[in-house]
Design an enzyme around this catalytic site. Structure first.
Site, PDB file in Angstrom:
ATOM      1  N   ARG A 274     -12.551  16.988   2.535  1.00 54.46           N
ATOM      2  CA  ARG A 274     -12.192  16.716   3.981  1.00 54.46           C
ATOM      3  C   ARG A 274     -12.571  18.059   4.832  1.00 54.46           C
ATOM      4  O   ARG A 274     -11.356  18.651   5.121  1.00 54.46           O
ATOM      5  CB  ARG A 274     -10.892  15.997   3.987  1.00 54.46           C
TER       6      ARG A 274
ATOM      7  N   GLN B 246     -18.000  16.546   7.555  1.00 56.89           N
ATOM      8  CA  GLN B 246     -17.646  15.615   8.545  1.00 56.89           C
ATOM      9  C   GLN B 246     -18.771  14.716   8.458  1.00 56.89           C
ATOM     10  O   GLN B 246     -18.578  13.151   8.876  1.00 56.89           O
ATOM     11  CB  GLN B 246     -17.188  16.017   9.695  1.00 56.89           C
TER      12      GLN B 246
ATOM     13  N   ASP C 150     -18.720  11.942   5.922  1.00 57.52           N
ATOM     14  CA  ASP C 150     -17.554  11.140   5.581  1.00 57.52           C
ATOM     15  C   ASP C 150     -17.589   9.642   5.953  1.00 57.52           C
ATOM     16  O   ASP C 150     -17.360   9.151   6.685  1.00 57.52           O
ATOM     17  CB  ASP C 150     -16.279  11.828   6.401  1.00 57.52           C
TER      18      ASP C 150
ATOM     19  N   SER D 270     -13.990   7.830   7.134  1.00 52.20           N
ATOM     20  CA  SER D 270     -13.867   7.764   8.573  1.00 52.20           C
ATOM     21  C   SER D 270     -14.743   6.933   9.107  1.00 52.20           C
ATOM     22  O   SER D 270     -14.431   6.194  10.134  1.00 52.20           O
ATOM     23  CB  SER D 270     -14.122   9.381   9.180  1.00 52.20           C
TER      24      SER D 270
ATOM     25  N   TYR E  88      -0.834  17.299   7.933  1.00 51.47           N
ATOM     26  CA  TYR E  88      -0.504  16.510   6.927  1.00 51.47           C
ATOM     27  C   TYR E  88       1.311  16.007   7.164  1.00 51.47           C
ATOM     28  O   TYR E  88       1.882  16.746   7.705  1.00 51.47           O
ATOM     29  CB  TYR E  88      -0.920  16.916   5.658  1.00 51.47           C
TER      30      TYR E  88
END
Length: 375
Positions: A120, A125, A128, A131, A226
């Site tokens: 990640r 990206q 991914d 996602s 997070y």
């Protein structure tokens, strides 16, 4: 290099690569072999793949000829056992859960990559798939909720009186949750969203939803977005707040998941019992246990006149665009594996290649998977 595109098994309707991506691979000097009928469920003909430069083969022929196999779903044990140690497997096979598959790849000395293990990072990206597919799931979940709900989503002012807008509660403000917020707002619903990470409040509010806050949380501003571990007292208070908001909602969409672990329980049975008859719960975490205590994966449960839909396969129900998004992610990753002459280049000096690799040369390369399998 010969890349083999395999047909998905079971109810899966997507295909890992559309003809438009096959054409790009051919331009990169890769030979592409496609299993006969691989794209049929995604409305892609064998002729379209031929026109893109691919050759069509039966599954048995493909398994003998290709150097690298690409698929969306997990392989069968029989396929793994049929591969040679010079062939490479690439799919989304959830190695943190499917540890038996990891062990089978190890036993047969197969190099395997799993797209759901892409690091990640900013650079990764564009690869991914989690996602991308969460975007599809968040979109489809709201549409199904609107279809199942015995009320309108938007407010209507009519000669027969005013119809109030539906109230939608989104649990989890990751990619799927944020997409659900956006679509529910476009349909005219009043939307609330909960997430254990206070950092997502701004994103939730920017989409026109109200962020459900619980007072007394430990500050997570230094946690990089997070969640941090909270006290038991806070967790109890948090559950009470969620239950209260669920009781007032017409629709609850559950999106909270933790890779490699059981989904957190957010809607216990007593919360469902407080919901209005006719309310709808869509649980996207169904395949990992569900956020609702009453969820059953791939089933619809009616409890106390509340409809609970366990659905983790929304991307498969939107096969054209979901395949396009998945295939673009795969192509971006494959570019790291393709040398200038079209040959296979396994460069483990690249952090994305190494992080996505699960097994190679009889070893587990992904550290997180290694810790789960060897524990």
């Amino acid at each position: 290099m010969i890349l083999g595109l395999l047909k998905e098994q079971g109810a899966e309707q997507r295909v890992a690569l559309l003809p438009e991506i096959v054409s790009k691979l051919v331009q990169a000097k890769v030979e592409v072999y496609v299993e006969k009928g691989a794209g049929t469920k995604a409305f892609q003909t064998d002729e379209a793949y031929r026109n893109a430069g691919a050759k069509i083969f039966s599954r048995d022929e493909l398994l003998k000829k290709a150097d690298l196999f690409v698929q969306i779903g997990e392989p069968s044990i029989e396929i793994i056992q049929s591969l040679s140690d010079k062939q490479v497997w690439l799919s989304q096979y959830n190695p943190l859960w499917n540890t038996d598959l990891v062990k089978s790849f190890l036993a047969n000395n197969i190099t395997s990559f799993s797209m759901d293990s892409i690091p990640r990072t900013t650079r990764a990206q564009a690869m991914d798939v989690l996602s991308s597919m969460a975007t599809v799931a968040g979109y489809k979940a709201v549409l199904q909720a609107a279809n199942e709900l015995p009320n309108f989503f938007p407010m209507f002012m009519t000669a027969a009186g005013t119809i109030r807008p539906a109230t939608v509660l989104i649990l989890g403000a990751g990619v799927a949750g944020l997409q659900s917020i956006a679509i529910a707002r476009k349909l005219g619903a009043q939307v609330e969203a909960f997430d254990v990470r206070a950092a997502v409040k701004e994103e939730v509010n920017s989409l026109g939803a109200k962020f459900v806050e619980v007072e007394g949380a430990i500050d997570d501003s230094a946690a990089g977005g997070y969640a941090v571990e909270q006290t038991e007292e806070f967790k109890k208070k948090q559950q009470e707040v969620i239950n209260d908001h669920a009781a007032k909602a017409d629709v609850v969409i559950c999106t909270a998941q933790i890779p490699g672990r059981k989904a957190p329980l957010l809607i216990p049975t007593e919360a469902v019992e407080r919901m209005r008859p006719g309310s709808v719960i869509i649980d996207l975490a169904a395949s990992s246990g569900g956020n609702c205590e009453l969820t059953k994966n791939s089933e619809t449960v009616i409890y106390n006149e509340v409809k609970i839909i366990g659905q983790s396969e929304y991307p498969s129900l939107m096969p054209i665009d979901a395949s396009k998004m998945f295939g673009k992610n795969v192509f971006n990753f494959l570019q790291l594996l393709i040398a200038e002459d079209g040959s296979l280049n396994l460069n483990f000096e690249d952090d994305i290649v190494k992080g996505t690799c699960i097994t190679h040369s009889g070893e587990i390369y992904n550290e997180r998977v290694k810790s789960v399998v060897e524990s």
